[in-house]
Design an enzyme around this catalytic site. Structure first.
Site, PDB file in Angstrom:
ATOM      1  N   ARG A   1       6.886  -0.483  -2.257  1.00  0.00           N
ATOM      2  CA  ARG A   1       8.143   0.154  -2.677  1.00  0.00           C
ATOM      3  C   ARG A   1       8.065   0.737  -4.084  1.00  0.00           C
ATOM      4  O   ARG A   1       9.054   0.698  -4.819  1.00  0.00           O
ATOM      5  CB  ARG A   1       9.309  -0.843  -2.652  1.00  0.00           C
ATOM      6  CG  ARG A   1       9.748  -1.285  -1.312  1.00  0.00           C
ATOM      7  CD  ARG A   1      10.779  -0.316  -0.746  1.00  0.00           C
ATOM      8  NE  ARG A   1      11.074  -0.683   0.624  1.00  0.00           N
ATOM      9  CZ  ARG A   1      12.101  -1.428   0.989  1.00  0.00           C
ATOM     10  NH1 ARG A   1      12.973  -1.830   0.118  1.00  0.00           N
ATOM     11  NH2 ARG A   1      12.283  -1.718   2.243  1.00  0.00           N
TER      12      ARG A   1
ATOM     13  N   ARG B   1      14.530   2.532  -6.008  1.00  0.00           N
ATOM     14  CA  ARG B   1      15.740   2.541  -6.847  1.00  0.00           C
ATOM     15  C   ARG B   1      15.599   1.979  -8.250  1.00  0.00           C
ATOM     16  O   ARG B   1      16.492   2.149  -9.062  1.00  0.00           O
ATOM     17  CB  ARG B   1      16.872   1.809  -6.116  1.00  0.00           C
ATOM     18  CG  ARG B   1      17.457   2.617  -4.977  1.00  0.00           C
ATOM     19  CD  ARG B   1      18.285   1.747  -4.073  1.00  0.00           C
ATOM     20  NE  ARG B   1      17.432   0.771  -3.415  1.00  0.00           N
ATOM     21  CZ  ARG B   1      17.869  -0.139  -2.560  1.00  0.00           C
ATOM     22  NH1 ARG B   1      19.152  -0.222  -2.285  1.00  0.00           N
ATOM     23  NH2 ARG B   1      17.031  -0.971  -2.001  1.00  0.00           N
TER      24      ARG B   1
ATOM     25  N   ARG C   1      17.579  11.126  -5.090  1.00  0.00           N
ATOM     26  CA  ARG C   1      18.342  10.629  -3.948  1.00  0.00           C
ATOM     27  C   ARG C   1      19.761  11.205  -3.965  1.00  0.00           C
ATOM     28  O   ARG C   1      20.303  11.583  -2.923  1.00  0.00           O
ATOM     29  CB  ARG C   1      18.378   9.114  -4.027  1.00  0.00           C
ATOM     30  CG  ARG C   1      19.043   8.419  -2.880  1.00  0.00           C
ATOM     31  CD  ARG C   1      18.910   6.940  -3.168  1.00  0.00           C
ATOM     32  NE  ARG C   1      19.428   6.091  -2.136  1.00  0.00           N
ATOM     33  CZ  ARG C   1      20.683   5.679  -2.070  1.00  0.00           C
ATOM     34  NH1 ARG C   1      21.550   6.103  -2.970  1.00  0.00           N
ATOM     35  NH2 ARG C   1      21.070   4.866  -1.121  1.00  0.00           N
TER      36      ARG C   1
ATOM     37  N   ASP D   1      10.135   5.512   5.881  1.00  0.00           N
ATOM     38  CA  ASP D   1      10.619   4.180   6.217  1.00  0.00           C
ATOM     39  C   ASP D   1       9.986   3.742   7.524  1.00  0.00           C
ATOM     40  O   ASP D   1       9.572   4.588   8.321  1.00  0.00           O
ATOM     41  CB  ASP D   1      12.144   4.174   6.354  1.00  0.00           C
ATOM     42  CG  ASP D   1      12.687   2.762   6.219  1.00  0.00           C
ATOM     43  OD1 ASP D   1      12.821   2.285   5.082  1.00  0.00           O
ATOM     44  OD2 ASP D   1      12.914   2.122   7.266  1.00  0.00           O
TER      45      ASP D   1
ATOM     46  N   TYR E   1      14.679  -4.937  14.407  1.00  0.00           N
ATOM     47  CA  TYR E   1      15.770  -4.002  14.069  1.00  0.00           C
ATOM     48  C   TYR E   1      16.339  -3.334  15.320  1.00  0.00           C
ATOM     49  O   TYR E   1      17.541  -3.106  15.430  1.00  0.00           O
ATOM     50  CB  TYR E   1      15.265  -2.945  13.080  1.00  0.00           C
ATOM     51  CG  TYR E   1      14.995  -3.509  11.701  1.00  0.00           C
ATOM     52  CD1 TYR E   1      16.036  -3.687  10.783  1.00  0.00           C
ATOM     53  CD2 TYR E   1      13.716  -3.899  11.327  1.00  0.00           C
ATOM     54  CE1 TYR E   1      15.792  -4.228   9.525  1.00  0.00           C
ATOM     55  CE2 TYR E   1      13.465  -4.443  10.061  1.00  0.00           C
ATOM     56  CZ  TYR E   1      14.515  -4.601   9.168  1.00  0.00           C
ATOM     57  OH  TYR E   1      14.275  -5.140   7.940  1.00  0.00           O
TER      58      TYR E   1
HETATM   59  O1  CP3 Z   1       6.487   1.543  -0.705  1.00  0.00           O
HETATM   60  C1  CP3 Z   1       6.947   2.692  -0.866  1.00  0.00           C
HETATM   61  O2  CP3 Z   1       7.245   3.170  -1.992  1.00  0.00           O
HETATM   62  C2  CP3 Z   1       7.086   3.573   0.351  1.00  0.00           C
HETATM   63  C3  CP3 Z   1       8.365   3.620   0.955  1.00  0.00           C
HETATM   64  C4  CP3 Z   1       8.902   2.526   1.851  1.00  0.00           C
HETATM   65  C5  CP3 Z   1      10.282   2.350   2.030  1.00  0.00           C
HETATM   66  N1  CP3 Z   1      10.482   1.425   3.012  1.00  0.00           N
HETATM   67  C6  CP3 Z   1      11.322   3.072   1.296  1.00  0.00           C
HETATM   68  C7  CP3 Z   1      12.693   2.539   1.268  1.00  0.00           C
HETATM   69  C8  CP3 Z   1       8.249   1.617   2.701  1.00  0.00           C
HETATM   70  C9  CP3 Z   1       6.771   1.331   2.862  1.00  0.00           C
HETATM   71  C10 CP3 Z   1       9.278   0.940   3.437  1.00  0.00           C
HETATM   72  C11 CP3 Z   1       8.992  -0.063   4.482  1.00  0.00           C
HETATM   73  C12 CP3 Z   1      10.105  -0.823   5.063  1.00  0.00           C
HETATM   74  N2  CP3 Z   1      11.348  -0.378   5.397  1.00  0.00           N
HETATM   75  C13 CP3 Z   1       9.996  -2.167   5.491  1.00  0.00           C
HETATM   76  C14 CP3 Z   1       8.748  -3.006   5.430  1.00  0.00           C
HETATM   77  C15 CP3 Z   1       8.455  -3.493   4.071  1.00  0.00           C
HETATM   78  C16 CP3 Z   1       9.416  -4.507   3.568  1.00  0.00           C
HETATM   79  O3  CP3 Z   1      10.112  -4.198   2.575  1.00  0.00           O
HETATM   80  O4  CP3 Z   1       9.451  -5.607   4.122  1.00  0.00           O
HETATM   81  C17 CP3 Z   1      11.252  -2.538   6.017  1.00  0.00           C
HETATM   82  C18 CP3 Z   1      11.612  -3.907   6.572  1.00  0.00           C
HETATM   83  C19 CP3 Z   1      12.091  -1.397   5.972  1.00  0.00           C
HETATM   84  C20 CP3 Z   1      13.478  -1.264   6.482  1.00  0.00           C
HETATM   85  C21 CP3 Z   1      14.398  -0.975   5.389  1.00  0.00           C
HETATM   86  N3  CP3 Z   1      14.503   0.240   4.758  1.00  0.00           N
HETATM   87  C22 CP3 Z   1      15.302  -1.860   4.776  1.00  0.00           C
HETATM   88  C23 CP3 Z   1      15.496  -3.311   5.159  1.00  0.00           C
HETATM   89  C24 CP3 Z   1      15.970  -1.136   3.764  1.00  0.00           C
HETATM   90  C25 CP3 Z   1      17.068  -1.604   2.862  1.00  0.00           C
HETATM   91  C26 CP3 Z   1      16.419  -2.379   1.792  1.00  0.00           C
HETATM   92  C27 CP3 Z   1      17.185  -2.352   0.504  1.00  0.00           C
HETATM   93  O5  CP3 Z   1      16.524  -2.779  -0.471  1.00  0.00           O
HETATM   94  O6  CP3 Z   1      18.328  -1.905   0.456  1.00  0.00           O
HETATM   95  C28 CP3 Z   1      15.418   0.160   3.740  1.00  0.00           C
HETATM   96  C29 CP3 Z   1      15.762   1.235   2.809  1.00  0.00           C
HETATM   97  C30 CP3 Z   1      14.664   1.737   1.909  1.00  0.00           C
HETATM   98  N4  CP3 Z   1      13.414   2.039   2.335  1.00  0.00           N
HETATM   99  C31 CP3 Z   1      14.786   2.036   0.524  1.00  0.00           C
HETATM  100  C32 CP3 Z   1      13.549   2.558   0.124  1.00  0.00           C
HETATM  101  C33 CP3 Z   1      13.175   3.094  -1.226  1.00  0.00           C
HETATM  102  C34 CP3 Z   1      16.046   1.894  -0.329  1.00  0.00           C
HETATM  103  C35 CP3 Z   1      16.938   2.990   0.153  1.00  0.00           C
HETATM  104  C36 CP3 Z   1      17.845   3.599  -0.848  1.00  0.00           C
HETATM  105  O7  CP3 Z   1      17.428   4.477  -1.626  1.00  0.00           O
HETATM  106  O8  CP3 Z   1      19.031   3.234  -0.784  1.00  0.00           O
END
Ligand code: CP3
Length: 354
Positions: A27, A31, A40, A77, A154
Site C-alpha cells: 500500500r 492515503r 483521489r 485493487d 468478499y
Molecule cells: O500496495 C499498493 O500501493 C497497491 C495498491 C493496492 C490497493 N489495494 C489500493 C487501495 C493493493 C495491492 C491492494 C490490495 C487489497 N485490496 C487487499 C489485499 C492486501 C491487504 O491490504 O490485505 C485487500 C484485502 C483489498 C480490498 C480493499 N481495498 C479494502 C479492504 C479496502 C479498504 C481499506 C481501507 O484502508 O479503507 C480497499 C481500498 C483501497 N485499496 C485503498 C487503497 C489505496 C484505500 C482507498 C481510498 O483511497 O479510500
C-alpha cells in the site's frame, strides 16, 4: 528490451546476490500521502482512480518520487476481478468495499464465469503498460491479484469487516458450491496475472489476506490448493526475463512449509513470525518478504532504525530477503516515517551482503 537500472528486487526474489536488501511497502501509494489524497479528490473516488490509467499511473509514481524504493506496485485493487464478474463493487465513504450482488444463491453461483482480462479488465492492462513506460526501467513493476479464497470472502460476504459467517457456512455445508466459486476465481486470477505479465508486470504477488482465518485442513483445501493451481498456470518468463512470484498469506506463519512447496519464488510474512525462524524453516527453498509491524511507523526514526536492524539481523547474511511491512501501511502513518524506514533498510543492510 532495455535493461532495468535497479533490478535488486528481482534478484532478491530469486535469491541471487545483491549489494543491499531491497525494500518496498505494501500500500505504498495511498492515503498517508497528501499528494495521493489530492489526486483521489480530482478523480472523484477510489474506483475512478483505479479505472483511469492516467490517474493510476500518477499515484503509482507518487511514492517513488518521494522515496528511493526498489519497486513500484501497480495501483489497483484485488476486487477488480469480482467487479468484472458483475458483482457490482462500490466503496461507501469510510466503510471499505461492498458488493451490490454478493454470491448467495446456487443459481447465481452456477452462472459465474471468468472475465476476459483483455476486455473486462482492459483498464488494468492499460495502466500496467502506461506505468512501465513512465517508470522507464528505473525499478521493476509488481503486478498483483487477490487469492481465490480472499476474493471469495468478499464475493460471498458482500463486504469487508465481517466474521466470515457466510463463507464458512458454505465451506462446511456446501463445499461443492465454494469449490465451484474458487475454481472459476482461480482461472480468472491465472488469466488476469498472465495478462498483467504480458502487459509488462515484472513480478507478481498473490494477496491471501484472509487465508489465516481458516482451520489447518481448510487452509490447504480451500486456499493453498487454488494458489498452487494459479502458480502452475503462470507465465514464468516474459521477454526473456524470469517473472518471480510471491505468495502472502496473512496469518500463515503456521503453514510456511506447505506454502513454500506451492511453486512460488518468495513468501510474504506478516509481523507475527520471527524471520530467523522462517528462514530456518523454508529459506533454502524460497525468498522471504517482510516483515516489520506497520505500527512501528508510528514511532520515531531512531526506533524505526532499531526495529529494522532487528529484522535484518534476524534474517542474517546473504540474499533472498525483500524488506517490507507485515501488512499494508496505515493511512495514519507520517510520510517521514516511510523515509526513515527506507533509509534504514538501505544503509543498515549493506553489511549483510558481501
Ligand atoms: O500496495 C499498493 O500501493 C497497491 C495498491 C493496492 C490497493 N489495494 C489500493 C487501495 C493493493 C495491492 C491492494 C490490495 C487489497 N485490496 C487487499 C489485499 C492486501 C491487504 O491490504 O490485505 C485487500 C484485502 C483489498 C480490498 C480493499 N481495498 C479494502 C479492504 C479496502 C479498504 C481499506 C481501507 O484502508 O479503507 C480497499 C481500498 C483501497 N485499496 C485503498 C487503497 C489505496 C484505500 C482507498 C481510498 O483511497 O479510500
Amino acid at each position: 528490451m532495455k535493461k532495468l537500472k535497479n533490478d535488486t528486487l528481482l534478484k532478491a526474489l530469486l535469491k541471487q546476490p545483491t549489494e543491499y536488501t531491497p525494500v518496498w511497502m505494501m500500500r505504498q501509494a495511498g492515503r498517508y500521502l497528501p499528494e495521493y489524497n489530492k489526486t483521489r479528490a480530482r478523480a472523484g473516488d477510489f474506483l475512478s482512480l483505479c479505472k483511469n490509467p492516467d490517474f493510476a499511473t500518477e499515484v503509482t509514481m507518487q511514492p517513488l518520487e518521494r522515496y528511493s524504493l526498489d519497486a513500484a506496485i501497480l495501483f489497483s485493487d484485488i476486487l477488480t476481478i469480482p467487479d468484472a464478474m458483475g458483482l457490482g463493487l462500490y466503496f461507501a465513504e469510510g466503510e471499505g468495499p461492498k458488493f451490490e450482488r454478493p454470491l448467495r444463491e446456487e443459481k447465481e453461483i452456477r452462472s459465474l464465469t471468468a472475465p476476459d482480462p483483455a476486455v473486462h479488465l482492459k483498464y488494468v492492462m492499460d495502466a500496467v503498460s502506461q506505468i512501465r513506460k513512465t517508470l522507464d526501467n528505473q525499478v521493476p513493476l509488481i503486478g498483483f491479484s487477490g487469492s481465490p479464497f480472499t476474493l471469495a470472502c468478499y464475493m460471498i460476504e458482500g463486504r469487508g469487516g465481517t466474521d466470515f459467517r457466510q463463507i464458512k457456512t458454505m465451506l462446511y455445508k456446501r463445499p461443492d458450491l465454494l469449490h465451484h466459486i474458487l475454481n472459476i476465481t482461480a482461472q480468472s486470477v491465472t488469466d488476469y496475472l498472465n495478462a498483467q505479465i504480458e502487459s509488462g508486470a515484472q513480478a507478481v504477488m498473490i494477496f491471501d489476506t484472509w487465508g489465516g482465518v481458516l482451520s489447518h485442513s481448510a487452509y490447504q483445501e480451500f486456499s493453498l490448493q487454488y494458489m498452487k493451481q494459479i502458480l502452475a498456470g503462470l507465465k514464468r518468463e516474459h521477454d526473456g526475463e524470469r517473472i518471480p512470484s510471491v505468495v502472502f498469506t496473512k496469518g500463515g506463519g503456521l503453514w510456511l512449509e506447505s506454502i513454500a512447496e506451492s511453486g512460488c519464488d518468495a513468501l510474504g510474512l506478516d509481523w507475527t513470525i520471527n524471520i530467523a525462524e522462517a528462514r530456518n524453516r523454508v529459506g533454502h527453498k524460497v525468498a522471504l518478504q517482510g516483515n516489520l509491524d506497520p505500527a512501528v511507523l508510528f514511532s520515531t526514526p531512531e526506533i524505526i532504525a532499531t526495529e529494522v536492524e532487528k529484522i535484518l539481523k534476524d534474517y542474517g547474511s546473504g540474499s533472498g530477503h525483500v524488506f517490507n511491512l507485515g501488512h499494508g501501511i496505515s493511512q495514519f502513518t507520517p510520510p517521514e516515517s516511510a523515509l526513515a524506514l527506507i533509509d534504514a533498510v538501505h544503509s543498515l543492510s549493506k553489511k549483510y551482503h558481501s
